[in-house]
Design an enzyme around this catalytic site. Structure first.
Site, PDB file in Angstrom:
ATOM      1  N   GLU A   1       0.870  -1.219   0.046  1.00  0.00           N
ATOM      2  CA  GLU A   1       0.051  -0.150   0.110  1.00  0.00           C
ATOM      3  C   GLU A   1       0.887   1.227   0.048  1.00  0.00           C
ATOM      4  OE1 GLU A   1      -2.981   2.483   2.794  1.00  0.00           O
ATOM      5  OE2 GLU A   1      -3.110   0.377   2.997  1.00  0.00           O
TER       6      GLU A   1
ATOM      7  N   THR B   1      -3.673   2.957   5.333  1.00  0.00           N
ATOM      8  CA  THR B   1      -5.020   2.870   6.086  1.00  0.00           C
ATOM      9  C   THR B   1      -5.070   1.788   7.042  1.00  0.00           C
ATOM     10  OG1 THR B   1      -5.509   0.968   4.321  1.00  0.00           O
ATOM     11  CG2 THR B   1      -6.083   3.372   3.791  1.00  0.00           C
TER      12      THR B   1
ATOM     13  N   SER C   1      -8.224  -9.393   6.403  1.00  0.00           N
ATOM     14  CA  SER C   1      -8.330 -10.312   5.078  1.00  0.00           C
ATOM     15  C   SER C   1      -8.590 -11.595   5.452  1.00  0.00           C
ATOM     16  CB  SER C   1      -6.947 -10.339   4.467  1.00  0.00           C
ATOM     17  OG  SER C   1      -5.970 -10.047   5.242  1.00  0.00           O
TER      18      SER C   1
END
Length: 317
Positions: free
Chosen positions: A134, A173, A276
């Site tokens: 990310e 995030t 996840s």
């Protein structure tokens, strides 16, 4: 005569497991497989969970780390939920690849915020972990040198920034809410005029799961986080649990990995799962515990999540 099992209270954190961005990313791969057949190529793990990745492989997904690993066979390529630098879709377009972007919409918002700050002439401070996909993707939205990565309070106190340039910050995030607040405070002490993000950068799912694990950690002697070691939000959950009062906090990827010796003398256990990790893996942990204990479960819910992200039409046709 059957010896009764000792009783164990299992506090189940809510929310836990899949978030809307992860659910959307997996569905994009599954829909691409239905529409276009195998293989469907996926750049990087679609989400950081081995169980999910292996399941998609069995359906015909092929995971690669670079577009150069993909042949020119006309089959789709999906970009992972973590986001990619701008150079990746540019390369895909140059090769006339059919690509689908499974970047989490909340990560995409961070990308757009970075562009807004850059257009306003601001140098961006990105709070995050070096090398995480990310972070690589966010830094790849702007020209080299436009972003300075800040990983810790120590970084915040010592990093060099361009002279005479206005500053703004954003974050990965999936960070620890508490750790990030400390880093922001350190940056603010040095750069009081630093501009904040237009919207909160740490996503709702990360915030909610950390709040939920805090709620169970203060009551649990052991907290088990179901997640992968390369999953940032899962690693943060284990750290948050340990700081929030759990005597011990461990991470497992599958139920079979849980060492039951850790349960010696334990009467209350807390269980959560990274964003996840599918719920079936939490059920594996409960089944593992049931080998030794009479389990009584209690849901500890701090927030209700009803957010759903639309699957792009191009993947569903």
């Amino acid at each position: 005569m059957t010896v009764p099992k000792p009783r164990l209270t299992a506090l189940l954190a809510g929310p836990r497991g899949f978030c809307a961005g992860v659910d959307r990313a997996i569905k994009i791969v599954e829909e691409a497989l239905k529409c276009h057949g195998a293989p469907v190529y996926v750049r990087h793990e679609i989400v950081h969970n081995r169980f999910v990745v292996e399941g998609l492989k069995r359906q015909g997904a092929v995971f690669v780390e670079d577009l150069s690993d993909i042949p020119d066979d006309g089959q789709p390529v999906v970009f992972s939920a973590h986001g990619v630098p701008k150079s990746v879709p540019a390369e895909a377009q140059a090769r006339q690849m059919f690509f689908l972007d499974a970047t989490c919409p909340l990560v995409s918002k961070v990308h757009r915020q970075a562009e807004i700050h850059h257009k306003a002439g601001q140098h961006l401070l990105l709070i995050g972990h070096k090398g995480h996909p990310e972070v690589v993707g966010t830094m790849g939205q702007l020209p080299p040198g436009s972003i300075t990565l800040v990983e810790s309070v120590e970084d915040a106190e010592t990093i060099a920034v361009p002279e005479g340039v206005k500053l703004a910050y954003t974050t990965q995030t999936t960070l620890s809410v508490d750790d990030t607040a400390e880093i922001i405070a350190a940056l603010r002490a040095r750069f009081p005029a630093m501009e904040e993000p237009l919207k909160e950068s740490i996503c709702y799912a990360t915030t909610n799961r950390q709040a939920a694990v805090k709620a169970i950690a203060e009551r649990a002697e052991l907290v088990v986080v179901v997640g992968a070691p390369n999953s940032s939000n899962s690693v943060r959950l284990r750290e948050v649990a340990a700081r929030a009062g759990a005597r011990q906090a461990v991470m497992v990827q599958r139920g079979a990995e849980l060492d039951l010796a850790l349960l010696d003398g334990v009467s209350t256990i807390g269980i959560t799962a990274g964003a996840s990790a599918p719920e079936v893996l939490v059920e594996e942990v409960l089944a593992r515990l049931a080998e030794r204990f009479d389990i009584v479960t209690e849901e500890v819910t701090v927030a209700i999540e009803d957010i759903v992200f639309r699957v792009p039409r191009v993947a569903a046709e």
